[in-house]
Design a protein around this motif. Structure first.
Motif, PDB file in Angstrom:
ATOM      1  N   TYR A  16      28.498 -36.226 -33.272  1.00  0.00           N
ATOM      2  CA  TYR A  16      27.989 -35.532 -34.469  1.00  0.00           C
ATOM      3  C   TYR A  16      26.535 -35.945 -34.709  1.00  0.00           C
ATOM      4  N   ARG A  17      26.335 -37.263 -34.756  1.00  0.00           N
ATOM      5  CA  ARG A  17      25.016 -37.769 -35.134  1.00  0.00           C
ATOM      6  C   ARG A  17      23.938 -37.389 -34.126  1.00  0.00           C
ATOM      7  N   LEU A  18      24.245 -37.550 -32.846  1.00  0.00           N
ATOM      8  CA  LEU A  18      23.232 -37.231 -31.834  1.00  0.00           C
ATOM      9  C   LEU A  18      22.892 -35.740 -31.879  1.00  0.00           C
ATOM     10  N   THR A  19      23.894 -34.923 -32.155  1.00  0.00           N
ATOM     11  CA  THR A  19      23.657 -33.481 -32.264  1.00  0.00           C
ATOM     12  C   THR A  19      22.723 -33.163 -33.430  1.00  0.00           C
ATOM     13  N   LEU A  20      23.039 -33.717 -34.596  1.00  0.00           N
ATOM     14  CA  LEU A  20      22.237 -33.406 -35.783  1.00  0.00           C
ATOM     15  C   LEU A  20      20.851 -34.048 -35.715  1.00  0.00           C
ATOM     16  N   ARG A  21      20.789 -35.260 -35.178  1.00  0.00           N
ATOM     17  CA  ARG A  21      19.547 -36.031 -35.215  1.00  0.00           C
ATOM     18  C   ARG A  21      18.560 -35.632 -34.123  1.00  0.00           C
ATOM     19  N   PHE A  22      19.074 -35.335 -32.926  1.00  0.00           N
ATOM     20  CA  PHE A  22      18.167 -35.109 -31.787  1.00  0.00           C
ATOM     21  C   PHE A  22      18.246 -33.699 -31.203  1.00  0.00           C
ATOM     22  N   LEU A  23      19.457 -33.124 -31.173  1.00  0.00           N
ATOM     23  CA  LEU A  23      19.617 -31.830 -30.497  1.00  0.00           C
ATOM     24  C   LEU A  23      19.142 -30.688 -31.391  1.00  0.00           C
ATOM     25  N   LEU A  24      19.660 -30.620 -32.604  1.00  0.00           N
ATOM     26  CA  LEU A  24      19.315 -29.491 -33.480  1.00  0.00           C
ATOM     27  C   LEU A  24      17.890 -29.592 -34.008  1.00  0.00           C
ATOM     28  N   THR A  25      17.310 -30.782 -33.981  1.00  0.00           N
ATOM     29  CA  THR A  25      15.899 -30.934 -34.368  1.00  0.00           C
ATOM     30  C   THR A  25      14.969 -30.602 -33.211  1.00  0.00           C
ATOM     31  N   GLU A  45      20.602 -32.086 -21.786  1.00  0.00           N
ATOM     32  CA  GLU A  45      20.643 -32.928 -20.583  1.00  0.00           C
ATOM     33  C   GLU A  45      20.258 -34.375 -20.909  1.00  0.00           C
ATOM     34  N   GLN A  46      19.168 -34.537 -21.663  1.00  0.00           N
ATOM     35  CA  GLN A  46      18.754 -35.897 -22.043  1.00  0.00           C
ATOM     36  C   GLN A  46      19.855 -36.603 -22.813  1.00  0.00           C
ATOM     37  N   LEU A  47      20.420 -35.896 -23.788  1.00  0.00           N
ATOM     38  CA  LEU A  47      21.452 -36.524 -24.620  1.00  0.00           C
ATOM     39  C   LEU A  47      22.691 -36.878 -23.804  1.00  0.00           C
ATOM     40  N   ALA A  48      23.079 -35.991 -22.886  1.00  0.00           N
ATOM     41  CA  ALA A  48      24.253 -36.288 -22.057  1.00  0.00           C
ATOM     42  C   ALA A  48      23.986 -37.532 -21.218  1.00  0.00           C
ATOM     43  N   ARG A  81      29.772 -37.276 -17.985  1.00  0.00           N
ATOM     44  CA  ARG A  81      28.453 -36.705 -18.259  1.00  0.00           C
ATOM     45  C   ARG A  81      28.536 -35.183 -18.370  1.00  0.00           C
ATOM     46  N   GLU A  82      29.278 -34.554 -17.457  1.00  0.00           N
ATOM     47  CA  GLU A  82      29.426 -33.091 -17.503  1.00  0.00           C
ATOM     48  C   GLU A  82      30.095 -32.647 -18.798  1.00  0.00           C
ATOM     49  N   ASN A  83      31.115 -33.386 -19.203  1.00  0.00           N
ATOM     50  CA  ASN A  83      31.812 -33.036 -20.446  1.00  0.00           C
ATOM     51  C   ASN A  83      30.859 -33.094 -21.642  1.00  0.00           C
ATOM     52  N   LEU A  84      30.056 -34.147 -21.696  1.00  0.00           N
ATOM     53  CA  LEU A  84      29.089 -34.281 -22.801  1.00  0.00           C
ATOM     54  C   LEU A  84      28.042 -33.172 -22.718  1.00  0.00           C
ATOM     55  N   LEU A  85      27.617 -32.880 -21.508  1.00  0.00           N
ATOM     56  CA  LEU A  85      26.596 -31.845 -21.324  1.00  0.00           C
ATOM     57  C   LEU A  85      27.118 -30.479 -21.793  1.00  0.00           C
ATOM     58  N   ASP A  86      28.359 -30.153 -21.430  1.00  0.00           N
ATOM     59  CA  ASP A  86      28.952 -28.877 -21.878  1.00  0.00           C
ATOM     60  C   ASP A  86      28.962 -28.796 -23.402  1.00  0.00           C
ATOM     61  N   VAL A 126      18.649 -43.528 -28.918  1.00  0.00           N
ATOM     62  CA  VAL A 126      19.973 -42.904 -28.943  1.00  0.00           C
ATOM     63  C   VAL A 126      21.053 -43.966 -29.153  1.00  0.00           C
ATOM     64  N   THR A 127      20.886 -45.115 -28.549  1.00  0.00           N
ATOM     65  CA  THR A 127      21.861 -46.188 -28.733  1.00  0.00           C
ATOM     66  C   THR A 127      21.860 -46.674 -30.182  1.00  0.00           C
ATOM     67  N   ALA A 128      20.682 -46.861 -30.751  1.00  0.00           N
ATOM     68  CA  ALA A 128      20.589 -47.336 -32.134  1.00  0.00           C
ATOM     69  C   ALA A 128      21.214 -46.323 -33.098  1.00  0.00           C
ATOM     70  N   GLU A 129      20.894 -45.058 -32.930  1.00  0.00           N
ATOM     71  CA  GLU A 129      21.485 -44.023 -33.800  1.00  0.00           C
ATOM     72  C   GLU A 129      23.003 -43.971 -33.625  1.00  0.00           C
ATOM     73  N   SER A 130      23.462 -44.155 -32.398  1.00  0.00           N
ATOM     74  CA  SER A 130      24.904 -44.127 -32.133  1.00  0.00           C
ATOM     75  C   SER A 130      25.611 -45.293 -32.813  1.00  0.00           C
ATOM     76  N   ILE A 131      25.005 -46.470 -32.741  1.00  0.00           N
ATOM     77  CA  ILE A 131      25.614 -47.649 -33.364  1.00  0.00           C
ATOM     78  C   ILE A 131      25.711 -47.456 -34.884  1.00  0.00           C
ATOM     79  N   VAL A 132      24.644 -47.000 -35.487  1.00  0.00           N
ATOM     80  CA  VAL A 132      24.660 -46.815 -36.943  1.00  0.00           C
ATOM     81  C   VAL A 132      25.714 -45.777 -37.330  1.00  0.00           C
ATOM     82  N   ALA A 133      25.768 -44.666 -36.592  1.00  0.00           N
ATOM     83  CA  ALA A 133      26.753 -43.613 -36.897  1.00  0.00           C
ATOM     84  C   ALA A 133      28.175 -44.151 -36.767  1.00  0.00           C
ATOM     85  N   MET A 134      28.396 -44.941 -35.737  1.00  0.00           N
ATOM     86  CA  MET A 134      29.721 -45.508 -35.493  1.00  0.00           C
ATOM     87  C   MET A 134      30.109 -46.471 -36.615  1.00  0.00           C
ATOM     88  N   LEU A 135      29.165 -47.314 -37.035  1.00  0.00           N
ATOM     89  CA  LEU A 135      29.487 -48.285 -38.084  1.00  0.00           C
ATOM     90  C   LEU A 135      29.725 -47.604 -39.433  1.00  0.00           C
TER      91      LEU A 135
END
Lengths: 194, 194
Positions: free
Chosen positions: A162-171, A177-180, A93-98, B152-161
Motif C-alpha cells: 500500500y505504502r510504496l504504491t501511494l508514496r512512490f508509484l502514484l506520485t 520495475e524499480q519498486l518490484a 519479483r514478477e508477482n510484485l511487478l504485476d 524504499v526500505t525506510a518507508e516500508s519499515i515505517v508502514a509496517m510498524l
C-alpha cells in the motif's frame, strides 16, 4: 449493451470508464455528474446512455473489474508453491511487478481504493488473509522460512505494498520495475548481512 | 505550576494528562471539555486549573511529550552502528520492543497520531527520513546489506510498524514482545530460505 462488441463502441465504452475513474478520483463519486464524465471523455450524454444505464452502474462495473484483478494479483503467491527453490525470488519479483503495473495502469481507482475509510480496513484484512494462506503453503513447500509468523508477515507485506504504491508509484517517483526490484530485495532476504 | 514538584500534585497532573488523552481519543479534541477530563480523572475543575492554564496547553504538553519520545525511538537505529555483527539482530529487536512498549503505554495518543490525516503524511515521511539516515550509516558500517534501497526500505519499515501497531498492538491481539519477535524475524533476514 448491444454496441459492446464493436471496436469503436468498445473504445467509447473504455473512454467513458477511464473518464469516470478520473472524475470520481478528483471530485468524489457523489459530486461527479454524467455531464462531467462525458465532457472529459469527449463524448455526448446520448453516447453515455448507449453503454451504461446510469452513473451507478458504470461505477459498479469499474469496481468489479478492479477488484476481480486485485483478488487475482493478491493470490499470486500460489504461483510460488510448485517452483524450485532457485526460481522463487524471480517469481516473487514478477508477482510484485504485476501488482505495481496494475496499480500504475489504474492510478485513480487505486488511490480511491487504497485510501478509503472505513472500508479500507476490511480490504486490508481480506488481502492479508489471502497472502497469509499462500505463505502457509509456501512454508510447507519449504520456500518460506519456517520461523516466520504468518499473520504478522502477511499484514506487513500488505502495508508495505500500500505504502510504496501511494508514496512512490502514484506520485510518479518510481516505476513499477524499480519498486518490484527494491521491494523484493527487502522481502526476500531482509536487511542484515547474513 | 508551583505544585508540579510535589508527589501528590505530580500524580494529579499525570491523572489529568491520562484522562485527557482518553477523552481526546474517544471524542476528539474539539468536543472534549475540561469538565469531561476532570470527571474521568476524578478531580475538580479547580484542580485542573492548578496544573494547566487551559485545555489547549494540556493538549500541547501531551503532544510535546509524545513526540519527544517518538523522535528518540525512531532514531534508535543509530544504536546499531557501533555494534559487532552478531549483536545487531538483538539490538534491532530491542529497538522494536522499545517502540511497541511506548505505543502500548500511550494507546490513545498513538491511535490519534498514527491515523490523523492529512498531517499523518508529513509524520510518516519525517519518520522514514530518520530511519533512512540510520540505514545509510548502518550500510557503511557493514551491518545492512549494500544492495538495499534505503528510501524504499525506510518507508516500508515505517508502514509496517504503523500497521502492526494498529492491527495487533492497540487491539490487544499481540503483546509488544510478540510483535518485536515477529517483526524482527521478517526484517532481519526476510521471507525466503537462504
Amino acid at each position: 449493451m448491444t454496441r459492446k462488441k464493436s471496436g469503436k463502441g468498445e473504445m467509447s465504452r473504455s473512454r467513458l470508464m477511464q473518464a469516470a475513474a478520473s472524475e470520481f478520483a478528483a471530485n468524489g463519486y457523489h459530486r461527479t455528474k454524467v455531464s462531467d464524465i462525458v465532457r472529459r471523455a469527449g463524448l455526448t450524454q446520448a453516447a453515455f446512455y448507449l453503454y451504461f444505464p446510469s452513473k451507478e452502474m458504470l461505477h459498479q462495473e469499474l469496481m468489479d473489474v478492479f477488484f476481480k484483478k486485485l483478488w487475482e494479483l493478491s493470490d499470486a503467491g500460489r504461483k510460488v508453491t510448485p517452483l524450485k527453490g532457485w526460481e522463487v525470488r524471480g517469481r516473487m519479483r514478477e508477482n510484485l511487478l504485476d501488482l505495481f503495473r496494475f496499480f500504475a495502469e489504474m492510478p485513480e481507482l487505486t488511490a480511491i481504493v487504497l485510501t478509503q475509510a472505513p472500508e479500507g480496513e476490511d480490504l486490508h484484512r481480506k488481502l492479508a488473509q489471502i497472502v497469509a494462506a499462500n505463505l502457509r503453503s509456501n512454508q510447507e513447500a519449504g520456500h518460506v522460512r519456517a520461523d516466520l509468523a504468518v499473520e504478522v508477515t502477511a499484514e506487513s507485506i500488505v502495508a508495505m505494498l500500500y505504502r510504496l504504491t501511494l508514496r512512490f508509484l502514484l506520485t510518479g517517483e518510481k516505476t513499477a520495475e524499480q519498486l518490484a526490484d527494491e521491494a523484493v530485495a527487502l522481502l526476500a532476504f531482509g536487511m542484515l548481512q547474513a
